[in-house]
Design a protein around this motif. Structure first.
Motif, PDB file in Angstrom:
ATOM      1  N   SER A  31       0.478  -1.057   0.334  1.00 19.70           N
ATOM      2  CA  SER A  31       0.232  -0.095   0.049  1.00 19.70           C
ATOM      3  C   SER A  31       0.805   1.222   0.338  1.00 19.70           C
ATOM      4  N   GLY A  32       0.138   2.115  -0.209  1.00 20.77           N
ATOM      5  CA  GLY A  32       1.641   3.196  -0.800  1.00 20.77           C
ATOM      6  C   GLY A  32       1.988   3.521  -1.488  1.00 20.77           C
ATOM      7  N   GLU A  33       2.106   2.237  -2.243  1.00 18.44           N
ATOM      8  CA  GLU A  33       3.316   2.178  -3.587  1.00 18.44           C
ATOM      9  C   GLU A  33       1.737   3.124  -4.729  1.00 18.44           C
ATOM     10  N   ILE A  34       2.799   3.850  -5.651  1.00 19.62           N
ATOM     11  CA  ILE A  34       2.341   3.712  -6.947  1.00 19.62           C
ATOM     12  C   ILE A  34       2.334   2.867  -7.585  1.00 19.62           C
ATOM     13  N   VAL A  35       1.000   3.003  -8.056  1.00 18.71           N
ATOM     14  CA  VAL A  35       0.100   1.298  -9.469  1.00 18.71           C
ATOM     15  C   VAL A  35       0.229   1.749 -10.537  1.00 18.71           C
ATOM     16  N   VAL A  36      -0.683   3.189 -10.565  1.00 19.75           N
ATOM     17  CA  VAL A  36      -0.747   3.885 -11.860  1.00 19.75           C
ATOM     18  C   VAL A  36      -0.300   5.034 -12.097  1.00 19.75           C
ATOM     19  N   SER A  37       0.359   5.585 -13.450  1.00 17.62           N
ATOM     20  CA  SER A  37       0.768   6.481 -13.310  1.00 17.62           C
ATOM     21  C   SER A  37       1.008   7.105 -14.675  1.00 17.62           C
ATOM     22  N   ARG A  38       0.635   8.981 -14.411  1.00 21.54           N
ATOM     23  CA  ARG A  38       0.288   9.941 -15.261  1.00 21.54           C
ATOM     24  C   ARG A  38       0.818   9.345 -16.890  1.00 21.54           C
ATOM     25  N   GLY A  39      -0.893   8.951 -17.097  1.00 27.25           N
ATOM     26  CA  GLY A  39      -0.201   9.387 -19.046  1.00 27.25           C
ATOM     27  C   GLY A  39      -0.307   7.534 -19.507  1.00 27.25           C
ATOM     28  N   GLU A  40      -0.659   6.647 -17.923  1.00 26.34           N
ATOM     29  CA  GLU A  40      -0.483   5.408 -17.833  1.00 26.34           C
ATOM     30  C   GLU A  40      -2.415   4.979 -18.867  1.00 26.34           C
ATOM     31  N   THR A  41      -1.763   3.829 -19.738  1.00 30.52           N
ATOM     32  CA  THR A  41      -3.454   3.497 -20.458  1.00 30.52           C
ATOM     33  C   THR A  41      -3.494   2.337 -19.119  1.00 30.52           C
ATOM     34  N   VAL A  42      -5.510   2.322 -18.380  1.00 29.77           N
ATOM     35  CA  VAL A  42      -5.155   1.730 -17.302  1.00 29.77           C
ATOM     36  C   VAL A  42      -7.174   0.946 -17.951  1.00 29.77           C
ATOM     37  N   ALA A  43      -7.262  -0.143 -17.509  1.00 33.19           N
ATOM     38  CA  ALA A  43      -8.590  -0.279 -17.791  1.00 33.19           C
ATOM     39  C   ALA A  43      -9.642  -0.145 -16.897  1.00 33.19           C
ATOM     40  N   ILE A  44     -10.448   0.713 -17.381  1.00 39.73           N
ATOM     41  CA  ILE A  44     -11.841   1.167 -16.435  1.00 39.73           C
ATOM     42  C   ILE A  44     -13.110   0.589 -16.254  1.00 39.73           C
ATOM     43  N   VAL A  45     -13.527  -0.140 -15.032  1.00 37.78           N
ATOM     44  CA  VAL A  45     -14.047  -0.991 -14.984  1.00 37.78           C
ATOM     45  C   VAL A  45     -15.520  -0.028 -13.920  1.00 37.78           C
ATOM     46  N   VAL A  46     -16.368  -0.332 -15.040  1.00 37.24           N
ATOM     47  CA  VAL A  46     -17.889   0.359 -14.069  1.00 37.24           C
ATOM     48  C   VAL A  46     -19.070  -0.678 -13.625  1.00 37.24           C
ATOM     49  N   GLU A  47     -19.146  -0.676 -12.540  1.00 39.76           N
ATOM     50  CA  GLU A  47     -19.883  -1.263 -12.256  1.00 39.76           C
ATOM     51  C   GLU A  47     -21.374  -0.914 -11.520  1.00 39.76           C
ATOM     52  N   GLY A  48     -22.592  -1.822 -11.494  1.00 41.02           N
ATOM     53  CA  GLY A  48     -23.773  -0.974 -10.541  1.00 41.02           C
ATOM     54  C   GLY A  48     -24.709  -2.465 -10.566  1.00 41.02           C
TER      55      GLY A  48
END
Length: 176
Positions: free
Chosen positions: A110-127
């Motif tokens: 925890s506290g460790e940066i795992v997503v960097s600015r400009g990185e392509t990520v998967a965004i999951v929208v849940e409902g």
């Protein structure tokens, strides 16, 4: 069946009432719930790690004759469950992001940066019963549990969204 004298019956009822656990009467004070949540989270209402808002004063809950039972609720510990078993009610109090981060701080890495600015990520929208996923670009860096701004990868003109970092390369938005 023998008849009981009124004096004996009244004494018997008083003895039964004295032997049974005390049952609180009247409505529960919402401020007492607020204080219990504050003690549980260690932060005040509106502060990082504390309840987002005070308990709704319009609620009419039966008073609790036993101490309230509180525990973290939700996968991300984003609520506190407040339970009164003797009165038969339970409510959930939303807590601010600071509590979620503190709860996740106990996890390894925890506290460790795992997503960097400009990185392509998967965004999951849940409902309620559905889950959608698409690619997005992180506009901020973040550690697991933190909230960052992301923008859909295919639409540079789209408004940024706030999403919670779930793991490296994945963020989520949960609709309730």
């Amino acid at each position: 069946m023998p008849k009981l004298s009124p004096l004996f019956a009244g004494g018997l009822l008083a003895a039964i009432a004295a032997a049974s656990p005390a049952i609180a009467s009247g409505p529960m004070d919402p401020a007492a719930i607020d204080r219990a949540v504050m003690e549980f989270t260690g932060a005040g209402i509106g502060q990082p790690g504390g309840a987002r808002l005070p308990v709704d004063r319009r609620m009419r809950l039966n008073a609790c004759g036993t101490p309230l039972q509180l525990e973290w609720f939700g996968k991300n510990r984003d609520s506190v469950q407040v339970l009164c078993p003797d009165a038969g009610w339970r409510i959930y109090v939303a807590v601010s992001q600071g509590a979620q981060q503190a709860a996740l701080a106990d996890q390894p890495g925890s506290g460790e940066i795992v997503v960097s600015r400009g990185e392509t990520v998967a965004i999951v929208v849940e409902g309620g019963g559905f889950s959608l996923s698409r690619q997005a670009v992180a506009l901020e860096e973040g550690a697991i549990g933190s909230w960052i701004k992301v923008r859909p990868a295919q639409d540079r003109k789209a408004e940024p969204l706030r999403a919670q970092v779930v793991r490296p390369g994945q963020v989520a938005v949960r609709l309730r």
